[in-house]
Write a protein that holds these residues in place. Structure first.
Motif, PDB file in Angstrom:
ATOM      1  N   PRO A 162       0.822  -1.215   0.000  1.00  0.00           N
ATOM      2  CA  PRO A 162       0.000   0.000   0.000  1.00  0.00           C
ATOM      3  C   PRO A 162       0.855   1.263   0.000  1.00  0.00           C
ATOM      4  O   PRO A 162       0.333   2.369  -0.171  1.00  0.00           O
ATOM      5  N   SER A 163       2.160   1.120   0.193  1.00  0.00           N
ATOM      6  CA  SER A 163       3.074   2.263   0.298  1.00  0.00           C
ATOM      7  C   SER A 163       3.711   2.566  -1.055  1.00  0.00           C
ATOM      8  O   SER A 163       4.452   1.751  -1.602  1.00  0.00           O
ATOM      9  N   SER A 164       3.437   3.743  -1.596  1.00  0.00           N
ATOM     10  CA  SER A 164       4.049   4.125  -2.874  1.00  0.00           C
ATOM     11  C   SER A 164       5.560   4.278  -2.742  1.00  0.00           C
ATOM     12  O   SER A 164       6.302   3.974  -3.677  1.00  0.00           O
ATOM     13  N   SER A 165       6.030   4.744  -1.592  1.00  0.00           N
ATOM     14  CA  SER A 165       7.478   4.895  -1.404  1.00  0.00           C
ATOM     15  C   SER A 165       8.180   3.547  -1.321  1.00  0.00           C
ATOM     16  O   SER A 165       9.318   3.400  -1.768  1.00  0.00           O
ATOM     17  N   LYS A 166       7.509   2.540  -0.760  1.00  0.00           N
ATOM     18  CA  LYS A 166       8.074   1.195  -0.728  1.00  0.00           C
ATOM     19  C   LYS A 166       8.182   0.647  -2.150  1.00  0.00           C
ATOM     20  O   LYS A 166       9.216   0.078  -2.535  1.00  0.00           O
ATOM     21  N   ALA A 167       7.146   0.816  -2.953  1.00  0.00           N
ATOM     22  CA  ALA A 167       7.179   0.336  -4.335  1.00  0.00           C
ATOM     23  C   ALA A 167       8.259   1.048  -5.134  1.00  0.00           C
ATOM     24  O   ALA A 167       8.926   0.439  -5.986  1.00  0.00           O
ATOM     25  N   TYR A 168       8.466   2.334  -4.858  1.00  0.00           N
ATOM     26  CA  TYR A 168       9.457   3.122  -5.588  1.00  0.00           C
ATOM     27  C   TYR A 168      10.872   2.568  -5.388  1.00  0.00           C
ATOM     28  O   TYR A 168      11.721   2.683  -6.274  1.00  0.00           O
ATOM     29  N   GLN A 169      11.106   1.958  -4.247  1.00  0.00           N
ATOM     30  CA  GLN A 169      12.426   1.368  -3.990  1.00  0.00           C
ATOM     31  C   GLN A 169      12.766   0.268  -4.988  1.00  0.00           C
ATOM     32  O   GLN A 169      13.933  -0.037  -5.218  1.00  0.00           O
ATOM     33  N   TYR A 170      11.734  -0.336  -5.573  1.00  0.00           N
ATOM     34  CA  TYR A 170      11.938  -1.435  -6.518  1.00  0.00           C
ATOM     35  C   TYR A 170      11.787  -0.988  -7.972  1.00  0.00           C
ATOM     36  O   TYR A 170      11.809  -1.830  -8.878  1.00  0.00           O
ATOM     37  N   ALA A 171      11.651   0.309  -8.200  1.00  0.00           N
ATOM     38  CA  ALA A 171      11.535   0.842  -9.562  1.00  0.00           C
ATOM     39  C   ALA A 171      12.936   0.979 -10.146  1.00  0.00           C
ATOM     40  O   ALA A 171      13.551   2.038 -10.097  1.00  0.00           O
ATOM     41  N   VAL A 172      13.428  -0.113 -10.708  1.00  0.00           N
ATOM     42  CA  VAL A 172      14.818  -0.202 -11.162  1.00  0.00           C
ATOM     43  C   VAL A 172      14.874  -0.154 -12.686  1.00  0.00           C
ATOM     44  O   VAL A 172      14.096  -0.825 -13.371  1.00  0.00           O
ATOM     45  N   ASN A 173      15.807   0.642 -13.214  1.00  0.00           N
ATOM     46  CA  ASN A 173      16.084   0.668 -14.644  1.00  0.00           C
ATOM     47  C   ASN A 173      17.302  -0.197 -14.940  1.00  0.00           C
ATOM     48  O   ASN A 173      18.326  -0.087 -14.261  1.00  0.00           O
ATOM     49  N   ILE A 174      17.187  -1.055 -15.934  1.00  0.00           N
ATOM     50  CA  ILE A 174      18.296  -1.927 -16.319  1.00  0.00           C
ATOM     51  C   ILE A 174      18.482  -1.853 -17.831  1.00  0.00           C
ATOM     52  O   ILE A 174      17.659  -1.286 -18.548  1.00  0.00           O
ATOM     53  N   GLY A 175      19.557  -2.456 -18.316  1.00  0.00           N
ATOM     54  CA  GLY A 175      19.787  -2.538 -19.759  1.00  0.00           C
ATOM     55  C   GLY A 175      19.770  -1.183 -20.424  1.00  0.00           C
ATOM     56  O   GLY A 175      20.419  -0.239 -19.973  1.00  0.00           O
ATOM     57  N   GLY A 220       4.914  -4.075  13.099  1.00  0.00           N
ATOM     58  CA  GLY A 220       4.620  -3.992  14.526  1.00  0.00           C
ATOM     59  C   GLY A 220       5.689  -4.685  15.363  1.00  0.00           C
ATOM     60  O   GLY A 220       6.733  -5.121  14.859  1.00  0.00           O
ATOM     61  N   LYS A 221       5.434  -4.798  16.634  1.00  0.00           N
ATOM     62  CA  LYS A 221       6.376  -5.397  17.561  1.00  0.00           C
ATOM     63  C   LYS A 221       6.681  -6.836  17.172  1.00  0.00           C
ATOM     64  O   LYS A 221       5.781  -7.620  16.870  1.00  0.00           O
ATOM     65  N   ASN A 222       7.977  -7.164  17.143  1.00  0.00           N
ATOM     66  CA  ASN A 222       8.477  -8.499  16.813  1.00  0.00           C
ATOM     67  C   ASN A 222       8.180  -8.921  15.375  1.00  0.00           C
ATOM     68  O   ASN A 222       8.283 -10.105  15.045  1.00  0.00           O
ATOM     69  N   SER A 223       7.834  -7.968  14.516  1.00  0.00           N
ATOM     70  CA  SER A 223       7.577  -8.301  13.120  1.00  0.00           C
ATOM     71  C   SER A 223       8.878  -8.285  12.326  1.00  0.00           C
ATOM     72  O   SER A 223       9.791  -7.500  12.595  1.00  0.00           O
ATOM     73  N   GLU A 224       8.947  -9.153  11.334  1.00  0.00           N
ATOM     74  CA  GLU A 224      10.087  -9.184  10.417  1.00  0.00           C
ATOM     75  C   GLU A 224       9.875  -8.274   9.208  1.00  0.00           C
ATOM     76  O   GLU A 224      10.710  -8.233   8.319  1.00  0.00           O
ATOM     77  N   PHE A 225       8.780  -7.506   9.220  1.00  0.00           N
ATOM     78  CA  PHE A 225       8.464  -6.621   8.100  1.00  0.00           C
ATOM     79  C   PHE A 225       8.493  -5.164   8.552  1.00  0.00           C
ATOM     80  O   PHE A 225       7.807  -4.789   9.500  1.00  0.00           O
ATOM     81  N   LEU A 226       9.273  -4.352   7.843  1.00  0.00           N
ATOM     82  CA  LEU A 226       9.316  -2.922   8.129  1.00  0.00           C
ATOM     83  C   LEU A 226       8.154  -2.194   7.455  1.00  0.00           C
ATOM     84  O   LEU A 226       7.727  -1.138   7.909  1.00  0.00           O
ATOM     85  N   ASP A 227       7.663  -2.755   6.353  1.00  0.00           N
ATOM     86  CA  ASP A 227       6.529  -2.196   5.628  1.00  0.00           C
ATOM     87  C   ASP A 227       5.535  -3.312   5.335  1.00  0.00           C
ATOM     88  O   ASP A 227       5.921  -4.474   5.169  1.00  0.00           O
ATOM     89  N   GLN A 228       4.271  -2.959   5.266  1.00  0.00           N
ATOM     90  CA  GLN A 228       3.250  -3.952   4.945  1.00  0.00           C
ATOM     91  C   GLN A 228       3.462  -4.499   3.544  1.00  0.00           C
ATOM     92  O   GLN A 228       3.745  -3.751   2.601  1.00  0.00           O
ATOM     93  N   GLU A 229       3.314  -5.809   3.387  1.00  0.00           N
ATOM     94  CA  GLU A 229       3.383  -6.456   2.083  1.00  0.00           C
ATOM     95  C   GLU A 229       2.128  -7.298   1.889  1.00  0.00           C
ATOM     96  O   GLU A 229       1.718  -8.020   2.799  1.00  0.00           O
ATOM     97  N   ASP A 230       1.518  -7.194   0.718  1.00  0.00           N
ATOM     98  CA  ASP A 230       0.329  -7.970   0.386  1.00  0.00           C
ATOM     99  C   ASP A 230       0.666  -8.850  -0.815  1.00  0.00           C
ATOM    100  O   ASP A 230       1.028  -8.336  -1.880  1.00  0.00           O
ATOM    101  N   VAL A 231       0.517 -10.159  -0.642  1.00  0.00           N
ATOM    102  CA  VAL A 231       0.952 -11.114  -1.661  1.00  0.00           C
ATOM    103  C   VAL A 231      -0.230 -11.972  -2.101  1.00  0.00           C
ATOM    104  O   VAL A 231      -0.967 -12.503  -1.268  1.00  0.00           O
ATOM    105  N   VAL A 232      -0.399 -12.089  -3.426  1.00  0.00           N
ATOM    106  CA  VAL A 232      -1.411 -12.986  -3.991  1.00  0.00           C
ATOM    107  C   VAL A 232      -0.701 -14.063  -4.805  1.00  0.00           C
ATOM    108  O   VAL A 232       0.409 -13.850  -5.312  1.00  0.00           O
ATOM    109  N   TYR A 233      -1.348 -15.210  -4.935  1.00  0.00           N
ATOM    110  CA  TYR A 233      -0.711 -16.375  -5.551  1.00  0.00           C
ATOM    111  C   TYR A 233      -1.522 -16.904  -6.735  1.00  0.00           C
ATOM    112  O   TYR A 233      -1.115 -17.884  -7.356  1.00  0.00           O
ATOM    113  N   HIS A 234      -2.631 -16.272  -7.039  1.00  0.00           N
ATOM    114  CA  HIS A 234      -3.475 -16.682  -8.161  1.00  0.00           C
ATOM    115  C   HIS A 234      -3.259 -15.699  -9.306  1.00  0.00           C
ATOM    116  O   HIS A 234      -3.292 -14.481  -9.102  1.00  0.00           O
TER     117      HIS A 234
END
Length: 248
Positions: A162-175, A220-234
């Protein structure tokens, strides 16, 4: 409501967009699908632009968001639309949960989205064009081809945030896109249904636990995630809706 630059249909540019749809009519939806996938530039005065712009800025959690250069509506083929709609309606009938918006970025190996460059490329290393062309099915296939746990904090699914700044971290240009002063972030339509919430990584996942339609990495406390991640598998749970081009 009269026809204005704020509400005009981006397909025919003759009639007003219906409030609940992307275009003015089923015919314009059909015409857009016949030429899909395609990028339709959204005028800055348009209601779609305003909605995407405000969501991107409001979901930016760092200091100052980058300047948005342009926003494009991504058209879908009839098959990608019907399969997404069918999955969404099935999940909603079971859970009562509607689709929502999340951000995601893909590696870009071309100049897609920059002035004069609106055609999807065929480069095998351009994950952005492949994701738009396949409705993220290529992204799911890529995740399932990875050997080892790297990049699989919540298994072999399609990762969003849900975080646009988190997604921006993965906006990579290659080639051939290396050196570009532009970066690309996708706003997606996604069906999360009832998410399984966890504070711990699990690279072994190929699907959510029974009774759930997605997995949410919560902070949150004791979480391994600094930012929320939402994952779908379908493969029909998510589609690219808008391409947001940003000045790096």
């Amino acid at each position: 409501m009269s026809i204005t630059p704020n509400n005009i249909c981006l397909q025919c540019k003759k009639r007003k967009k219906r409030v609940e749809y992307q275009f003015c009519s089923p015919q314009c939806t059909k015409d857009a699908a016949a030429r899909a996938p395609k990028l339709l530039k959204i005028p800055e005065t348009h209601v779609m632009y305003k909605n995407v712009y405000e969501t991107f800025c409001s979901k930016w959690t760092e200091n100052v968001p980058p300047t948005i250069s342009s926003i494009y509506l991504i058209t879908w083929s009839a098959n990608l639309r019907s399969s997404f709609d069918g999955y969404r309606d099935m999940v909603q009938s079971r859970t009562g949960k509607k689709e929502c918006k999340r951000f995601r970025s893909e590696k870009r190996a071309c100049n897609l989205g920059e002035p004069g460059s609106l055609a999807l490329c065929q480069r095998p290393d351009c994950h952005l064009c492949k994701a738009i062309r396949t409705g993220f099915q290529s992204s799911l296939q890529y995740k399932r081809s990875i050997r080892g746990p790297d990049g699989l904090r919540l298994g072999r699914g399609i990762y969003t945030t849900p975080s646009s700044s988190k997604a921006y971290q993965y906006a990579v240009n290659i080639g051939s896109a290396n050196g570009s002063n532009m970066k690309a972030v996708l706003s997606t339509r996604i069906v999360l249904g009832d998410p399984f919430q966890t504070k711990h990584e699990d690279p072994s996942l190929y699907e959510p636990p029974s009774g759930y339609q997605s997995v949410k990495g919560v902070t949150g406390k004791n979480s391994e995630f600094l930012d929320q991640e939402d994952v779908v598998y379908h493969e029909d749970a998510i589609r690219p809706a808008y391409l947001i081009m940003l000045k790096d």
